[in-house]
Design a protein around this motif. Sequence first.
Motif, PDB file in Angstrom:
ATOM      1  N   ALA A  27       0.830  -1.207   0.000  1.00 57.34           N
ATOM      2  CA  ALA A  27       0.000   0.000   0.000  1.00 57.34           C
ATOM      3  C   ALA A  27       0.865   1.258   0.000  1.00 57.34           C
ATOM      4  O   ALA A  27       0.555   2.233  -0.689  1.00 57.34           O
ATOM      5  N   ARG A  28       1.958   1.239   0.756  1.00 58.15           N
ATOM      6  CA  ARG A  28       2.860   2.401   0.777  1.00 58.15           C
ATOM      7  C   ARG A  28       3.496   2.630  -0.587  1.00 58.15           C
ATOM      8  O   ARG A  28       3.628   3.750  -1.043  1.00 58.15           O
ATOM      9  N   ASP A  29       3.915   1.546  -1.219  1.00 58.50           N
ATOM     10  CA  ASP A  29       4.629   1.665  -2.489  1.00 58.50           C
ATOM     11  C   ASP A  29       3.701   1.934  -3.670  1.00 58.50           C
ATOM     12  O   ASP A  29       4.079   2.650  -4.600  1.00 58.50           O
ATOM     13  N   SER A  86       8.652  -4.678  -4.250  1.00 60.45           N
ATOM     14  CA  SER A  86       7.948  -4.069  -3.126  1.00 60.45           C
ATOM     15  C   SER A  86       7.960  -4.946  -1.878  1.00 60.45           C
ATOM     16  O   SER A  86       8.261  -4.461  -0.786  1.00 60.45           O
ATOM     17  N   VAL A  87       7.616  -6.232  -2.024  1.00 60.92           N
ATOM     18  CA  VAL A  87       7.407  -7.075  -0.844  1.00 60.92           C
ATOM     19  C   VAL A  87       8.348  -8.270  -0.742  1.00 60.92           C
ATOM     20  O   VAL A  87       8.291  -9.010   0.233  1.00 60.92           O
ATOM     21  N   GLY A  88       9.183  -8.480  -1.745  1.00 62.96           N
ATOM     22  CA  GLY A  88      10.087  -9.624  -1.729  1.00 62.96           C
ATOM     23  C   GLY A  88       9.489 -10.814  -2.461  1.00 62.96           C
ATOM     24  O   GLY A  88       8.275 -10.912  -2.656  1.00 62.96           O
ATOM     25  N   GLU A  90      -5.781  -3.603  -8.238  1.00 61.86           N
ATOM     26  CA  GLU A  90      -5.938  -2.227  -7.770  1.00 61.86           C
ATOM     27  C   GLU A  90      -5.536  -2.219  -6.305  1.00 61.86           C
ATOM     28  O   GLU A  90      -6.183  -2.848  -5.476  1.00 61.86           O
ATOM     29  N   VAL A  91      -4.468  -1.518  -6.006  1.00 58.68           N
ATOM     30  CA  VAL A  91      -3.926  -1.501  -4.648  1.00 58.68           C
ATOM     31  C   VAL A  91      -4.557  -0.346  -3.870  1.00 58.68           C
ATOM     32  O   VAL A  91      -4.389   0.820  -4.241  1.00 58.68           O
ATOM     33  N   PRO A  92      -5.297  -0.653  -2.805  1.00 60.58           N
ATOM     34  CA  PRO A  92      -5.904   0.412  -1.998  1.00 60.58           C
ATOM     35  C   PRO A  92      -4.848   1.219  -1.251  1.00 60.58           C
ATOM     36  O   PRO A  92      -3.751   0.740  -0.986  1.00 60.58           O
ATOM     37  N   MET A  93      -5.213   2.427  -0.903  1.00 65.48           N
ATOM     38  CA  MET A  93      -4.323   3.267  -0.105  1.00 65.48           C
ATOM     39  C   MET A  93      -4.175   2.702   1.306  1.00 65.48           C
ATOM     40  O   MET A  93      -3.134   2.828   1.920  1.00 65.48           O
ATOM     41  N   GLY A  94      -5.232   2.087   1.805  1.00 69.96           N
ATOM     42  CA  GLY A  94      -5.174   1.451   3.111  1.00 69.96           C
ATOM     43  C   GLY A  94      -4.890   2.423   4.234  1.00 69.96           C
ATOM     44  O   GLY A  94      -5.398   3.543   4.246  1.00 69.96           O
TER      45      GLY A  94
END
Length: 131
Positions: free
Chosen positions: A33-35, A56-58, A75-79
């Motif tokens: 979410a950050r990336d 991003s996550v490995g 679609e990646v939420p901002m979270g």
Amino acid sequence: MADDADTPELDDLPPVLRRIAEVAGVVAAVQLARDHGGTEIYIRKKLDNDHVLVRSVGMRAAALILDALGAGVLEVPMGPNCYGARLARSIAERHAAGQSEREIARALRCHIRTVRRHRAKLPSPQLDLFD
């Protein structure tokens, strides 16, 4: 990667990030979410070290996400990183500290109706009838 102090609970995450957290861990979901929050990424069927998800996550977490969600557009939420989530947390913290609606609104530079709306969503302290 995310700092444990900044790691939210599973229930605080939107459904997509919650699913990612269930299979790859909360830290991976928050990092994604950050990336890439607020954007789309394409998850390929075959991952390599240059893939956006792997960077991003490995590799391990990316493989778990691919297994759970499959290939395609995500679609990646901002979270927990979006302004609304941060504002809601700040309102809840200030309310718990005993600040008034007016004090909270002025400190956070938001409308008092926003404070009231967020406070209404907070769990009310249940009175113990046996005290």
